[in-house]
Design an enzyme around this catalytic site. Structure first.
Site, mmCIF file in Angstrom:
data_model
loop_
_atom_site.group_PDB
_atom_site.id
_atom_site.type_symbol
_atom_site.label_atom_id
_atom_site.label_comp_id
_atom_site.label_asym_id
_atom_site.label_seq_id
_atom_site.Cartn_x
_atom_site.Cartn_y
_atom_site.Cartn_z
ATOM 1 N N PRO A 58 44.567 38.754 45.652
ATOM 2 C CA PRO A 58 43.427 38.107 45.949
ATOM 3 C C PRO A 58 42.832 39.007 46.428
ATOM 4 C CG PRO A 58 45.145 38.629 47.736
ATOM 5 C CD PRO A 58 46.558 38.832 46.739
ATOM 6 N N MET A 59 41.524 39.754 46.186
ATOM 7 C CA MET A 59 40.765 40.329 45.905
ATOM 8 C C MET A 59 39.685 40.330 46.388
ATOM 9 S SD MET A 59 41.535 42.390 42.128
ATOM 10 C CE MET A 59 40.560 43.809 42.497
ATOM 11 N N GLU A 60 39.070 40.767 47.300
ATOM 12 C CA GLU A 60 37.948 40.165 47.777
ATOM 13 C C GLU A 60 36.824 40.709 46.882
ATOM 14 O OE1 GLU A 60 35.625 42.299 51.174
ATOM 15 O OE2 GLU A 60 35.194 40.737 52.238
ATOM 16 N N GLN A 116 44.250 33.496 52.433
ATOM 17 C CA GLN A 116 44.764 34.296 52.838
ATOM 18 C C GLN A 116 43.990 34.509 54.562
ATOM 19 O OE1 GLN A 116 44.022 38.648 52.277
ATOM 20 N NE2 GLN A 116 46.157 38.793 51.575
ATOM 21 N N CYS A 173 44.532 45.243 54.513
ATOM 22 C CA CYS A 173 43.870 46.394 54.335
ATOM 23 C C CYS A 173 43.150 47.295 55.009
ATOM 24 C CB CYS A 173 42.451 44.860 54.497
ATOM 25 S SG CYS A 173 41.012 45.724 54.869
ATOM 26 N N LYS A 209 51.742 40.139 53.635
ATOM 27 C CA LYS A 209 51.681 40.547 52.318
ATOM 28 C C LYS A 209 51.283 41.913 53.332
ATOM 29 C CE LYS A 209 48.225 41.338 48.499
ATOM 30 N NZ LYS A 209 47.538 43.025 48.755
ATOM 31 N N ASN A 268 54.172 44.414 43.892
ATOM 32 C CA ASN A 268 52.769 45.026 43.617
ATOM 33 C C ASN A 268 52.004 46.861 43.929
ATOM 34 O OD1 ASN A 268 50.036 44.844 45.863
ATOM 35 N ND2 ASN A 268 49.824 43.980 43.197
ATOM 36 N N GLU A 320 49.163 48.938 41.152
ATOM 37 C CA GLU A 320 49.269 49.423 39.296
ATOM 38 C C GLU A 320 50.160 49.014 38.448
ATOM 39 O OE1 GLU A 320 47.207 52.722 39.190
ATOM 40 O OE2 GLU A 320 46.830 52.526 41.555
ATOM 41 N N GLY A 370 46.515 42.360 40.213
ATOM 42 C CA GLY A 370 45.534 42.906 40.890
ATOM 43 C C GLY A 370 44.499 42.936 39.868
#
Ligand SMILES: Cc1cc2nc3c(=O)[nH]c(=O)nc-3n(C[C@H](O)[C@H](O)[C@H](O)COP(=O)(O)O)c2cc1C
Length: 327
Positions: A8-10, A69, A99, A140, A200, A202, A224
């Site tokens: 997920p990437m807002e 999410q 977050c 997450k 998750n 890099e 991501g």
């Protein structure tokens, strides 16, 4: 079997990007951008806006499920919203404990909750109880807030609460997005937890992926920024991709065609400025893998019309195809 989840990437991995990237292949699952849940039950429109795939069976058109999410610190409100989004057709619910945004953390949500394993347990338990057993509830998290000493305790608190899976961004909140990601810290979690632990952070190349699996002891990954900068990455690391003989980096004309596809997908955006912002953002982010994209970004950065951007992309496509034929 290893699974690959699109992170997920807002503001980056929206419905259009999910559609494009799952169309390329290599992904088993997507997670939507977070919905910040604070005081009340949101109307359906909020969830449909965040995850339009709810209207199409909870999947992208390539058939990849999209879990929704949610993020918040109040168990009962989280539970109420989770139950509702399950009713709307979410194939899974993911809870955000990672977050790092100051405004979010100041208001008792996201990574700040990693300071209190009991609270993670209460939130996940409440959501798990509220959602039908057939719908998976996952979480997450990061390795910690300011340091990593609670990582295992937090992970066990989430597992005990009934989560079916835990994704761990291998950094603390304080470490933000600074490289490296500490994949080795995931090993005790992968060893002690019975539920799958998804690594998750890099993973930019297939080599990073192999190193991440080896150091973390995890069998599953979430990617991501890596796939935004290198759209072939999902296929390169997935089992699905193994059928393609020596699949490697997509060439530049293929990337330009994908930018044109993205433009076409985003044409239904109501706000033209937003569409333009997304196009520019992606062209910029592709620059990490494709030097040509940084040059292209410099050419289009001041454009004020998305159509002008795509015209420039088409010109670049003809130029680069000509270069390919000549070489
Ligand atoms: C612009 C941006 C937006 C993000 N939005 C979310 C989000 O909505 N929910 C979430 O759990 N993580 C979010 N993340 C974190 C990513 O899912 C991921 O954990 C992080 O980028 C590390 O993975 P990567 O190195 O593969 O990008 C975001 C990250 C970035 C850079």
């Amino acid at each position: 079997m290893t699974t690959v989840t699109l992170a997920p990437m807002e503001g980056v991995v929206d419905v259009y990007m999910r559609e494009l990237l799952t169309g390329i292949g290599g992904f088993d699952l997507c997670v939507s951008e977070f919905v910040r849940v604070s005081q009340h039950l949101f109307p359906a429109a909020v969830f449909y806006r965040n995850c339009p795939e709810l209207l199409t069976g909870g999947k992208t058109s390539s058939g990849v499920p999209v879990h929704v999410q949610i993020m918040g610190g109040e168990p009962s409100v989280m539970a109420e919203n989770a139950a509702y989004v399950a009713e709307l057709g979410a194939p899974g619910i993911d809870i955000n404990f990672g977050c790092p945004a100051k405004t979010v953390n100041r208001h008792d949500a996201g990574a700040t909750l990693l300071q209190w394993p009991d609270r993670l347990n209460e939130i996940v338990s409440a959501v798990r109880r509220a959602v039908p057993a057939s719908i998976p509830v996952s979480a997450k998290m990061r390795l910690g807030f300011s340091e990593k000493s609670l990582a295992l305790e937090n992970a066990l608190a989430i597992e005990c609460a009934g989560a079916s899976k835990l994704t761990v961004h291998a950094r603390t909140k304080l470490e933000g997005y600074r490289a490296p990601a500490h994949w080795e810290y995931l090993q005790p979690l992968a060893e002690k937890l019975e539920i799958p632990v998804v690594a998750n952070g890099e993973i930019w190349t297939k080599d990073d992926y192999s190193q991440c699996l080896a150091l973390s002891g995890c069998a599953h990954v979430m990617v991501g920024r890596g796939v935004i900068a290198r759209p072939s990455l999902g296929l390169e690391i997935s089992t699905e991709g193994e059928q393609f003989f020596q699949l490697g980096l997509f060439d530049w004309p293929k990337i330009l065609n994908l930018i044109i596809d993205y433009y076409n997908l985003t044409k239904s955006m109501e706000n033209e400025n937003r569409q333009m912002g997304r196009l520019k953002q992606w062209i910029k982010l592709l620059g990490r893998t494709y030097g040509q994209s940084s040059v292209l970004f410099d050419q289009i950065r001041r454009f004020e019309d998305p159509m002008k951007i795509v015209q420039e992309v088409r010109k670049e496509l003809y130029r680069s195809m000509g270069d390919q034929l000549a070489s």
